[in-house]
Design a protein around this motif. Structure first.
Motif, PDB file in Angstrom:
ATOM      1  N   UNK A  74      27.765 -60.695 -54.541  1.00 52.63           N
ATOM      2  CA  UNK A  74      28.962 -60.216 -55.222  1.00 52.63           C
ATOM      3  C   UNK A  74      28.560 -58.984 -56.016  1.00 52.63           C
ATOM      4  N   UNK A  75      29.304 -57.906 -55.832  1.00 52.78           N
ATOM      5  CA  UNK A  75      29.086 -56.660 -56.576  1.00 52.78           C
ATOM      6  C   UNK A  75      30.309 -56.397 -57.439  1.00 52.78           C
ATOM      7  N   UNK A  76      30.108 -55.734 -58.569  1.00 56.54           N
ATOM      8  CA  UNK A  76      31.236 -55.357 -59.420  1.00 56.54           C
ATOM      9  C   UNK A  76      31.220 -53.855 -59.673  1.00 56.54           C
ATOM     10  N   UNK A 126      28.370 -51.824 -50.950  1.00 60.26           N
ATOM     11  CA  UNK A 126      28.254 -52.947 -50.026  1.00 60.26           C
ATOM     12  C   UNK A 126      27.549 -52.502 -48.750  1.00 60.26           C
ATOM     13  N   UNK A 127      27.961 -51.374 -48.207  1.00 60.10           N
ATOM     14  CA  UNK A 127      27.330 -50.844 -46.988  1.00 60.10           C
ATOM     15  C   UNK A 127      25.853 -50.562 -47.222  1.00 60.10           C
ATOM     16  N   UNK A 128      25.516 -49.984 -48.372  1.00 59.41           N
ATOM     17  CA  UNK A 128      24.107 -49.691 -48.681  1.00 59.41           C
ATOM     18  C   UNK A 128      23.267 -50.966 -48.726  1.00 59.41           C
ATOM     19  N   UNK A 129      23.768 -51.998 -49.415  1.00 60.44           N
ATOM     20  CA  UNK A 129      23.041 -53.269 -49.523  1.00 60.44           C
ATOM     21  C   UNK A 129      22.852 -53.882 -48.138  1.00 60.44           C
ATOM     22  N   UNK A 135      21.669 -55.022 -41.510  1.00 58.55           N
ATOM     23  CA  UNK A 135      22.972 -55.170 -40.855  1.00 58.55           C
ATOM     24  C   UNK A 135      23.403 -53.842 -40.232  1.00 58.55           C
ATOM     25  N   UNK A 136      24.082 -53.962 -39.106  1.00 59.47           N
ATOM     26  CA  UNK A 136      24.575 -52.758 -38.427  1.00 59.47           C
ATOM     27  C   UNK A 136      26.090 -52.739 -38.298  1.00 59.47           C
ATOM     28  N   UNK A 137      26.735 -53.891 -38.517  1.00 66.28           N
ATOM     29  CA  UNK A 137      28.185 -53.985 -38.371  1.00 66.28           C
ATOM     30  C   UNK A 137      28.758 -54.800 -39.522  1.00 66.28           C
TER      31      UNK A 137
END
Length: 182
Positions: A74-76, A126-129, A135-137
């Motif tokens: 979870x990110x804020x 989120x994409x960076x993490x 992860x690729x997708x």
């Protein structure tokens, strides 16, 4: 030549247990604001009422402190010390255990703080993490009638992948799945 000043008071960070109440409040406010035309009124009242708010706060605290797996996070988004939005992700249920595919489980910005870049920052973080995790997708489900969220995601490079599902909420509510490459 002038440069745009950096705003150190705005950013994204991993959620902390102390953020659970703010996350629950944002979830309730964003659902009331964004889903009032998409969900049956009784369902919306049930999932945004006082008892639900308490349950959401407890669930978010548990998700933050004891996630179901190391890949659930979870990110804020924060601005001037306030939590203004949140995103949650984990392994994609529809991926058959493929660790290169993740699912954006939630992305909400407080209706009082929309159009300030918080959603974009959350999506980018989120994409960076997830890229760091290999992860690729990235997949997510959105209500078919939610043109705001779907438009936001499409503008960020997402596209429908043809999958759809119908939720039974006393009446049928359709969702479509979107995806993006990381």
């Amino acid at each position: 030549m002038s440069q745009t000043p950096v705003r150190p008071d705005v950013g994204v960070r991993p959620a902390r247990r102390a953020d659970a109440a703010a996350i629950a409040e944002i979830q309730v406010r964003s659902w009331r604001d964004g889903y009032r035309e998409l969900l049956p009124a009784a369902v919306l009242a049930e999932v945004t009422g006082d008892a639900a708010r308490t349950a959401w706060r407890e669930r978010w605290a548990e998700s933050i402190t004891g996630p179901p797996s190391p890949r659930h996070r979870v990110l804020v988004a924060v601005a001037e010390g306030l939590v203004t939005g949140f995103a949650a992700h984990g392994p994609a249920e529809d991926a058959g255990g493929d660790p290169s595919v993740a699912e954006l489980l939630a992305l909400h910005v407080d209706p009082l703080h929309t159009r300030a870049g918080h959603g974009s920052r959350l999506l980018s973080a989120t994409a960076d993490v997830l890229r760091d995790d290999g992860c690729t997708t990235l997949l997510t489900w959105a209500f078919e009638g939610d043109t705001i969220v779907r438009g936001f995601l499409v503008s960020a490079g997402w596209a429908p992948d043809g999958a759809a599902r119908t939720l039974d909420m006393g009446e049928a509510v359709r969702q479509v799945r979107l995806h993006t490459a990381l």
